[in-house]
Design a protein around this motif. Sequence first.
Motif, short mmCIF file in Angstrom:
data_model
loop_
_atom_site.label_atom_id
_atom_site.label_comp_id
_atom_site.label_asym_id
_atom_site.label_seq_id
_atom_site.Cartn_x
_atom_site.Cartn_y
_atom_site.Cartn_z
N HIS A 157 18.57 -6.71 -38.36
CA HIS A 157 17.57 -7.79 -38.32
C HIS A 157 16.83 -7.70 -39.65
N ILE A 158 16.34 -8.83 -40.17
CA ILE A 158 15.68 -8.81 -41.46
C ILE A 158 14.34 -8.09 -41.37
N LEU A 159 13.61 -8.39 -40.32
CA LEU A 159 12.26 -7.87 -40.21
C LEU A 159 12.23 -6.54 -39.47
N ARG A 315 15.19 -20.92 -50.99
CA ARG A 315 13.77 -21.09 -50.62
C ARG A 315 13.32 -20.01 -49.63
N CYS A 316 14.28 -19.33 -49.04
CA CYS A 316 14.00 -18.41 -47.92
C CYS A 316 12.94 -17.37 -48.26
N ILE A 317 11.99 -17.20 -47.35
CA ILE A 317 10.96 -16.17 -47.53
C ILE A 317 11.19 -14.98 -46.58
N ARG A 318 12.39 -14.90 -46.00
CA ARG A 318 12.81 -13.74 -45.20
C ARG A 318 11.86 -13.46 -44.03
N CYS A 319 11.50 -14.51 -43.33
CA CYS A 319 10.57 -14.32 -42.22
C CYS A 319 11.30 -13.89 -40.96
N SER A 320 12.56 -14.27 -40.85
CA SER A 320 13.44 -13.95 -39.72
C SER A 320 13.22 -14.82 -38.47
N ALA A 321 12.43 -15.86 -38.59
CA ALA A 321 12.24 -16.76 -37.44
C ALA A 321 13.57 -17.36 -37.00
N CYS A 322 14.45 -17.66 -37.96
CA CYS A 322 15.72 -18.29 -37.60
C CYS A 322 16.62 -17.35 -36.80
N LEU A 323 16.49 -16.05 -37.04
CA LEU A 323 17.28 -15.08 -36.25
C LEU A 323 16.79 -15.10 -34.80
N PRO A 344 21.25 -16.86 -38.85
CA PRO A 344 21.50 -18.13 -39.53
C PRO A 344 21.32 -18.05 -41.05
N ILE A 345 20.27 -17.37 -41.52
CA ILE A 345 20.10 -17.29 -42.97
C ILE A 345 21.23 -16.48 -43.59
N GLY A 346 21.65 -15.42 -42.88
CA GLY A 346 22.76 -14.62 -43.39
C GLY A 346 24.04 -15.43 -43.48
N VAL A 378 12.42 -24.08 -36.89
CA VAL A 378 11.40 -23.04 -37.06
C VAL A 378 11.23 -22.61 -38.51
N CYS A 379 12.17 -22.93 -39.38
CA CYS A 379 12.12 -22.40 -40.74
C CYS A 379 10.85 -22.86 -41.46
N PRO A 380 10.02 -21.92 -41.92
CA PRO A 380 8.75 -22.30 -42.55
C PRO A 380 8.93 -23.02 -43.90
N VAL A 381 10.11 -22.92 -44.50
CA VAL A 381 10.33 -23.65 -45.75
C VAL A 381 11.42 -24.71 -45.57
N ARG A 382 11.63 -25.10 -44.32
CA ARG A 382 12.48 -26.22 -43.96
C ARG A 382 13.89 -26.17 -44.58
N ILE A 383 14.51 -25.02 -44.53
CA ILE A 383 15.90 -24.94 -45.00
C ILE A 383 16.77 -25.57 -43.92
N ASN A 384 17.55 -26.56 -44.33
CA ASN A 384 18.43 -27.22 -43.36
C ASN A 384 19.71 -26.39 -43.22
N ILE A 385 19.58 -25.37 -42.39
CA ILE A 385 20.68 -24.41 -42.25
C ILE A 385 21.97 -25.07 -41.72
N PRO A 386 21.88 -25.92 -40.69
CA PRO A 386 23.12 -26.57 -40.22
C PRO A 386 23.82 -27.36 -41.33
S1 SF4 Z 1 13.54 -19.13 -40.94
FE1 SF4 Z 1 13.85 -19.90 -43.03
S2 SF4 Z 1 12.53 -18.63 -44.31
FE2 SF4 Z 1 12.71 -17.59 -42.35
S3 SF4 Z 1 14.44 -16.14 -42.65
FE3 SF4 Z 1 15.30 -18.00 -41.76
S4 SF4 Z 1 15.91 -19.22 -43.53
FE4 SF4 Z 1 14.53 -17.65 -44.29
#
Ligand code: SF4
Lengths: 478, 202
Positions: A157-159, A315-323, A344-346, A378-386
């Motif tokens: 996990h990132i966090l 843009r990712c700030i590694r918050c791990s919300a997407c996990l 998802p970010i991975g 949930v991504c705080p920097v709105r990365i359109n992961i899909p």
């Molecule tokens: S939710 Fe967005 S900012 Fe947070 S880890 Fe995932 S991609 Fe990065």
Amino acid sequence: MGGRNPVTWLGSPAFPKAAHEALANTQLRRNLRKATTTIRAKRAEVVSEMADWERLRRAGEAIKDDVLANLDTYLVRLEEAVTARGGVVHWARDAEEANQIVLDLIRAEGTDEVVKVKSMATAEIGLNEALQASGVNAIETDLAELIVQLGEDRPSHILVPAIHRNRAEIREIFSRRMTEKPASDEPKDLAEAARKYLRRKFLSAKVAISGANFAVADTGSIVVVESEGNGRMCLTLPETLITVMGIEKLVPTWQDLEVFLQLLPRSSTAERMNPYTSVWMGVTPGDGPQKFHLVLLDNGRTATLADKVGRQALRCIRCSACLNVCPVYERTGGHSYGSVYPGPIGAILAPQLVGDMHDKQAASLPYASSLCGACFEVCPVRINIPEVLTHLRAEAVEAKGKRTPEALAMAAAAWVFADPKRYEATQKAGSLSRFLARDGWIKRIPGPGAKWTDSRNAPAVPKESFRTWWRRNRVERS
Amino acid sequence: MSSAREEILSRIRAVDRPAGAPVVRDYERERSASDVLALLDERVADYKAIVHRVSEAEVPDRIAECLARRSAKTVVVPADAPDSWRVSGVEWKSDDPPLALSELDSVDGVVTGCAVAIAETGTIVLDSGAAQGRRIITLVPDYHLCVVRADQVVVSVPEALARLEATRPLTFISGPSATSDIELDRVEGVHGPRTLEVLIVG
Ligand code: SF4
């Protein structure tokens, strides 16, 4: 320079195979379900307190896009500011170069033991392993990293790199590796054991290594966000501090921090604010480390920047919300992704940093998703992961040729992972591994998927009904 | 060395990077609260820190009480802390000349002021300025008693950052040290001070 990028782990199987093995581990799934359910509910609560959350997300997105558009300018500005305040800036094209820089700096201080505060960048470049190979012992001081290190394990996990471990397992690891054993498996006693174990290391360390959550180009300020105080220990006590950061971790101005210091804690640990945030500029005479080195790391980032769709991952700030909201992550765990960046970010960042869609394991990662869209929400920097996942899938197919068995197998895997019910059914149908090719791709899906792999004709993925399913399911369990 | 720098910069410059949308700061840069000190009190206490509301005149007595309750005998203060804080019955260690690490590790606690406090998030910010001292003195002792004046309290994060000076080393403190690393459940007390006590003055 130019060895293998250690962002993915050597010898990891492709995602479908690894996931299949993880799905069989019921303890792991229980640990993960409990942890992610807790954090999802807490995050939703602290985010709902902020009436301007969506506006903050949009500002976060815009600031990071500006950073990417003017990355060269801001990097040079940061370098000037850090240098002006007594810091030394180093540049590293790849993992090998960064590791060598850090090793040389440690050797120059005449020590063979360093303390480390959790950092994704140093995990990405395999710094600990590289240092160890050269006789330098790097001690992880973050509780979860310590659990991983002492358990000779991988982060998942990132966090919370040890999210796959429950308290009983942690107690067992600590009892095995520490002279003073934890009194019980209560988290408070486990934390106490870690405190005692690390205290002497902190007080005697000469060199510390950290990452950076943010760096302000204008002022040269570096920001480290943490909880336990191990970060403060590393950033304050040793004489020498070495910070390794990805070149995308910048924000242009001091004011920009007002956006990210609101977005990050609520998205990551689901707190209004994390216990400790440290901010420093170069060297402060008489206070903290008197030697400061900043290593700016590329390691695939400039290549990622060149991809118009894929670059938003930077843009990712590694918050791990997407996990924490991902149905695939929750069931398969972090190790299945075979990278320090799971979830998802991975799935979008690791293959881009590797930069080679002929790498079977990396090319399998964009398929580790149901495309349900929860990560984007949930991504705080709105990365359109899909969007990036779909884009990278097309690239993976292009690299392999459309009609190869591999390309078809990847599409089959995508179909299975498109619906948790489907892969649980596949799992139940027994021995999925019988249908796996040696390279880890699914050759034939048993049970409900058989018709598809037999006919080689993909049925439409019921995206909407899946979303509905996940939402209902998520609410029930929260 | 410079070749890595040049190469990375030229890789970036080789990429076509259209300017993004302008940054719109339409989020709340200021927020109001009906009772900002009550909000701070509530939010700091939420992190399981101990909070007291006191008047200016009460400060010395309350410091004495807090220290006595913990049987704190040897306590560190920044060199420029107000004399009135150094109540009798306690051995005060002033950080001037700078105290050795071993000394800081053996004291019972530290008393400081702060630069800014953020009510909404329950955060205290130290900037090594007046009555705060070096970063290390609020880190190594296991107990931190922090005196916050009413005029130092703002509601939101943006207001706090606008007041702070980037040139100083800053420490944002939200409750005692804590971890969520075991089953994502928060437990207080790891490496930083395990007890944080706050006097809100005013
Ligand atoms: S939710 Fe967005 S900012 Fe947070 S880890 Fe995932 S991609 Fe990065």
